[in-house]
Every structure is written in structure tokens, then in C-alpha cells.
Design a protein around this motif. Structure first.
Motif, PDB file in Angstrom:
ATOM      1  N   GLY A 109      68.019  -5.894 -81.428  1.00 52.69           N
ATOM      2  CA  GLY A 109      67.770  -4.430 -81.194  1.00 52.69           C
ATOM      3  C   GLY A 109      69.171  -3.445 -81.010  1.00 52.69           C
ATOM      4  N   ASP A 110      70.354  -4.097 -81.413  1.00 54.53           N
ATOM      5  CA  ASP A 110      71.471  -3.426 -81.035  1.00 54.53           C
ATOM      6  C   ASP A 110      71.734  -2.576 -82.208  1.00 54.53           C
ATOM      7  OD1 ASP A 110      74.750  -3.288 -81.600  1.00 54.53           O
ATOM      8  OD2 ASP A 110      74.353  -3.878 -79.247  1.00 54.53           O
ATOM      9  N   PRO A 111      71.786  -1.196 -82.043  1.00 56.55           N
ATOM     10  CA  PRO A 111      71.987  -0.203 -83.262  1.00 56.55           C
ATOM     11  C   PRO A 111      73.339  -0.443 -83.899  1.00 56.55           C
ATOM     12  CG  PRO A 111      71.311   0.970 -81.331  1.00 56.55           C
ATOM     13  CD  PRO A 111      71.762  -0.390 -80.825  1.00 56.55           C
ATOM     14  N   LEU A 140      58.976  -0.947 -79.452  1.00 57.69           N
ATOM     15  CA  LEU A 140      59.116  -0.346 -80.662  1.00 57.69           C
ATOM     16  C   LEU A 140      60.253  -0.185 -81.300  1.00 57.69           C
ATOM     17  CD1 LEU A 140      57.269   1.076 -82.754  1.00 57.69           C
ATOM     18  CD2 LEU A 140      57.314   3.341 -81.128  1.00 57.69           C
ATOM     19  N   ASP A 141      61.435   0.257 -80.477  1.00 53.04           N
ATOM     20  CA  ASP A 141      62.857   0.581 -81.066  1.00 53.04           C
ATOM     21  C   ASP A 141      63.112  -0.700 -81.407  1.00 53.04           C
ATOM     22  OD1 ASP A 141      62.647   2.914 -80.425  1.00 53.04           O
ATOM     23  OD2 ASP A 141      63.981   3.105 -78.519  1.00 53.04           O
ATOM     24  N   ASP A 142      62.873  -1.831 -80.973  1.00 54.93           N
ATOM     25  CA  ASP A 142      63.633  -3.160 -81.475  1.00 54.93           C
ATOM     26  C   ASP A 142      62.847  -3.473 -82.628  1.00 54.93           C
ATOM     27  OD1 ASP A 142      65.339  -2.914 -79.381  1.00 54.93           O
ATOM     28  OD2 ASP A 142      64.637  -4.793 -78.419  1.00 54.93           O
ATOM     29  N   GLY A 147      71.650 -12.418 -96.327  1.00 50.62           N
ATOM     30  CA  GLY A 147      71.758 -13.963 -95.631  1.00 50.62           C
ATOM     31  C   GLY A 147      71.592 -13.890 -94.037  1.00 50.62           C
ATOM     32  N   PHE A 148      71.968 -12.995 -93.442  1.00 47.24           N
ATOM     33  CA  PHE A 148      71.989 -12.689 -91.918  1.00 47.24           C
ATOM     34  C   PHE A 148      70.356 -12.646 -91.621  1.00 47.24           C
ATOM     35  CE2 PHE A 148      76.238 -11.006 -92.694  1.00 47.24           C
ATOM     36  CZ  PHE A 148      77.019 -11.805 -92.052  1.00 47.24           C
ATOM     37  N   ASN A 149      70.325 -12.857 -90.362  1.00 42.72           N
ATOM     38  CA  ASN A 149      69.090 -12.809 -89.696  1.00 42.72           C
ATOM     39  C   ASN A 149      68.903 -12.464 -88.316  1.00 42.72           C
ATOM     40  OD1 ASN A 149      69.300 -15.890 -89.752  1.00 42.72           O
ATOM     41  ND2 ASN A 149      68.090 -15.462 -87.881  1.00 42.72           N
ATOM     42  N   THR A 150      68.030 -11.368 -87.725  1.00 40.76           N
ATOM     43  CA  THR A 150      67.988 -11.313 -86.441  1.00 40.76           C
ATOM     44  C   THR A 150      66.480 -11.525 -85.773  1.00 40.76           C
ATOM     45  OG1 THR A 150      67.046  -9.077 -87.055  1.00 40.76           O
ATOM     46  CG2 THR A 150      69.330  -9.246 -86.536  1.00 40.76           C
ATOM     47  N   ILE A 151      65.799 -12.117 -86.682  1.00 42.35           N
ATOM     48  CA  ILE A 151      64.454 -12.845 -86.075  1.00 42.35           C
ATOM     49  C   ILE A 151      64.453 -14.264 -86.908  1.00 42.35           C
ATOM     50  CG2 ILE A 151      63.268 -10.815 -85.757  1.00 42.35           C
ATOM     51  CD1 ILE A 151      61.905 -10.967 -88.407  1.00 42.35           C
TER      52      ILE A 151
END
Length: 449
Positions: free
Chosen positions: A193-195, A265-267, A283-287
Motif C-alpha cells: 500500500g505504499d504510494p 480500501l486504499d491498499d 514480473g513484480f508482485n505485491t500480493i
């Protein structure tokens, strides 16, 4: 045809596609050797085994990001720097790097090198190709330095300054070249969730995936109306696919407790945005990709197959190719003669080439997918996802990469190689020595549909 070298008075002729394939293969083998050196890895002073080193080197050169070992904990600083060089050269293309060496050494760049560069960058003409290389290098350095600065500033809040700077440089190069290699075991999940991280990383791989010719046109003309048809189509398709990707992932994952269901909600919005645009070869992922719904995975496979723009650091069949195929389909079903867009007509020769790229890609993907069903003990969906990810040089995995068998790793390595040089280029490399037929036969109809 290009005269590569002479042997006993006879010319050995290689098609540009064959030279490009050989060049990438040599670069991969050099990277494989370097990653096999004892000081490239931490594990008891031993380098990687040949198959693993070949897989990692291919993934780096082909800017894919699939990895059979953890980058941050397996490779020493030397090994990571080797990966960075392979990623940078792979993102530029070995011919662009070769021309850069010619420029640095002050050597004359002949017609042969210009023809190879034209083929490597999918350019229409030979005009200004050397100047284009200079601008490509300049754009790359400016964008990567800016990305590294922003990321280093952000990460300096939670790391030492030295580590933050190194993380910034590594991830900036990896992102701009659409490689997807990261130094954390869970990629970028810590910053879901980091902008700052979301915006900088996505801007880097979106800019890298648009294509150098489009970037240069935007810089020089600074007006959408004055852009070439190629740039207009590339930008329009990129915008459409990114917006649709964001919305589909948001809807499909909104209530999934294993991905974004428990986030604020923001995340949720940041995670959906990131994961919606990343299948375009980054190729990156945050989940956790392996925990995403089947609907999301299927849609992501479609995005990975389409890929980025022509002449970019990304893979896939390319957004312009996909656009032409869709336009041709619309032309046929609406019973029109010409393929038109933005008040311009596209030749049927270009349409046929686009269809050939699409069909060739499907053939390569199906062949490797079929073979993997024999070698891998995993679900069909996971195998197919891995296969399309390798072809699109994306690097996303549903959890199968680390469990691939030795034969499976070789098959995925082959597909990453094909995806980087392009399916049609690979077909040319394999078939170009066949003599051109001068015979034209009588026409006859076949029932279709």
C-alpha cells in the motif's frame, strides 16, 4: 542477408534473425558461466549448478524475472551485479549494446551493423539508427537514475543509506527493463500500500514497456496529434489494457481474504492497480499470485500473452500486434475491405505478419505447455500460467518455478529465449536458410468457417 564471415573463400551467410538469436545465446552462456563461479553465491562457496545458472542467466538476459533460487539470499553482491548487467544488456538488446561499444571505441558502424540494429529494434528504415541508439542509452540512464533516487529516498526511512541506495539502483534497473527481479523473497509485498513504491516501480516498467521510439516521439513532438500511427496505437492500447487490468483485478480480488480482501480500501486500490498493470511483462508482485482467484489468473494470462510495445524492454506478441489482429477481425466481421484506424489504412501485408506472430506464439506456447504436462506434477492452470509468463518474459509465477523439474527448467528456459527474441524472429532463425520459391501456383478456393 548478412555476410557474417568468410571461410575458405566461401561466404557463410546468416539471416539477421539468426545473428540476433546467436548473440543472445552467447550472452546467456557468458552469464551462465559467471553465475556458476564459487563467489557468485553464498552457499558454501559454490556457484549454481549448470541448469539453475542457465535458467537464471536466461531469465535475466530475456528480462523475464522467473527465478529458481531466491535472488537476495542466494547471490552475493558479485552475483547480483552480474544479474544487473545481464538485465541491462538484455533490456537494450545485444545489438544496441554492441553499437554502444562501437561508439565508445570510436569504430565505424557499417551497413551490416545498421541492418542488424534495424532488425533488433523493429525499425521501419535505416535512417538515424545510430542516433537512436545514443538516445536510447541517454533515456535509459536518466529514467533509471531518477527511479533509483526516488526509491532510495523512500527506503532510507527503513534501511541504512547504503542499502537503500543499492536497493534503489537494483529495483530501478530491474523495473525499467521489465525484468521483475527483486531482492526480497516476497518481491514488493512489504510495500503493497505504499504510494511511492507503487508509483515509481509502475512508472518505470510502463515507460520501459512503451518502447523507445514512442518515448522519443513524445519528447520531440510533445503533441498527441503529431505522433505517428504506431505511437498512437501503442499509447492507446497501453492505456486501455492498464485501466481494464486494474478494474478486473479489483473486482475479482475484492473479497479474496488471501490477497486483498483484508486490506483497507486504499491498499486494495494500490494492490489492484499494481497487479493490474504488472502482467504487461514486469514480473513484480505485491500480493501472493498463487492465492489469486482463477478469474484473475486467466485474465493475467491474456495480458501476459499480449505484452508490451514493440521496440521496448518488454515481451509478449506486443500491443500493436494485438491491436492489428483485433482490427482485422472487426474488418472481416463488418464486411469491409480495408483495416483502418485514426483515419489511416493498415496494409494487409502487415495484418498477415501480425497474424503470423500470433499463430507462431500460440504454437510455441502450446508445444512447451504440452511437454510440461509430462514433466511436471502440477495443475494444468499452474503449468499454463508459468508457460505464458515465460513466453511473455513477465516473470510472474503461481508458485511452480521453484518446483520445476530439471527438464521443466530447460523447457521454460527455451521459451523465455523465444519470447525475448520474438516468435516470428525465432521462426525466421530456424527456417531462413530455405531457398525462396519462384513458383506461383493456380488459385483455388477452400471452404472455411
Amino acid at each position: 542477408m548478412v555476410n557474417l564471415f568468410k571461410k575458405r573463400g566461401n561466404l557463410i551467410k546468416l539471416h539477421p534473425a539468426q545473428i540476433l538469436a546467436i548473440g543472445f545465446a552467447i550472452l546467456i552462456l557468458i552469464g551462465t558461466f559467471l553465475l556458476m563461479l564459487p563467489f557468485s553465491t553464498y552457499e558454501e562457496g559454490r556457484g549454481l549448478h549448470f541448469i539453475d545458472a542457465l535458467f537464471e542467466a536466461t531469465s535475466a538476459v530475456c528480462v523475464t524475472g522467473l527465478a529458481v533460487v531466491d535472488t537476495g539470499t542466494t547471490f552475493t553482491l558479485f552475483g547480483q551485479i552480474v544479474l544487473l548487467f545481464l538485465i541491462q544488456i538484455g533490456g537494450w538488446g545485444f545489438m544496441t549494446t554492441g553499437i554502444l561499444m562501437f561508439i565508445i571505441l570510436g569504430k565505424k558502424i557499417g551497413l551490416k551493423e545498421r541492418l542488424l540494429l534495424q532488425d533488433s529494434l523493429n525499425l521501419f528504415t535505416l535512417s538515424g539508427v545510430v542516433k537512436l541508439v545514443r538516445r536510447i542509452i541517454t533515456i535509459t540512464l536518466i529514467v533509471e537514475i531518477l527511479g533509483a533516487i526516488f526509491l532510495a529516498i523512500r527506503w532510507s526511512n527503513e534501511m541504512t543509506v547504503g542499502k537503500a541506495i543499492y536497493y534503489g539502483i537494483f529495483h530501478s534497473i530491474s523495473a525499467f527493463n521489465n525484468a521483475g527481479f527483486g531482492l526480497e523473497s516476497d518481491s514488493l509485498s512489504k510495500w503493497v500500500g505504499d504510494p511511492t513504491v507503487n508509483i515509481v516501480i509502475t512508472m518505470l516498467f510502463i515507460i520501459g514497456g512503451i518502447g523507445f521510439t514512442v518515448i522519443l516521439e513524445l519528447w520531440q513532438k510533445r503533441s498527441l496529434r503529431r505522433l505517428s500511427l504506431h505511437s498512437k496505437v501503442a499509447l492507446l492500447m497501453t492505456l486501455i489494457l492498464n485501466v481494464v487490468g486494474f478494474l478486473i483485478i479489483l473486482v475479482a480480488e475484492f473479497n479474496n481474504p488471501h490477497t486483498i480482501g483484508k486490506l483497507s480500501l486504499d491498499d486494495k486500490l494500490w494492490a489492484s492497480y499494481f497487479q493490474g498493470v504488472v502482467p504487461r511483462t514486469a514480473g513484480f508482485n505485491t500480493i501472493d499470485i498463487g492465492q489469486m482467484t482463477q478469474s484473475s489468473l486467466v485474465f493475467m494470462m491474456a495480458l501476459m500473452f499480449i505484452g508490451a510495445s514493440s521496440g521496448s524492454t518488454g515481451g509478449g506478441i506486443k500491443v500493436t500486434t494485438f491491436a492489428i489482429i483485433m482490427l482485422a477481425f472487426w474488418t472481416v466481421v463488418t464486411n469491409r475491405e480495408d483495416v483502418n484506424i485514426f483515419r489511416r489504412r493498415i496494409s494487409w501485408r502487415l495484418v498477415n505478419k501480425s497474424l503470423s506472430i500470433g499463430v507462431t506464439a500460440i504454437i510455441f506456447i502450446f508445444t512447451i505447455f504440452f511437454l510440461l504436462t509430462f514433466t511436471e506434477h502440477a495443475s494444468m492452470s499452474k503449468i499454463l500460467f508459468e508457460t505464458i509468463s515465460a513466453f511473455g518474459t513477465v516473470g510472474l509465477s503461481a508458485g511452480l518455478t521453484g518446483d520445476l523439474s530439471p527438464i521443466g527448467r530447460i523447457l521454460i528456459t527455451i521459451l523465455m529465449f523465444i519470447g525475448r527474441i520474438g516468435p516470428l524472429t525465432m521462426a525466421f532463425a530456424l527456417m531462413s536458410n530455405r531457398p525462396e520459391s519462384k513458383v506461383r501456383y493456380a488459385e483455388e478456393k477452400i471452404l472455411i468457417g
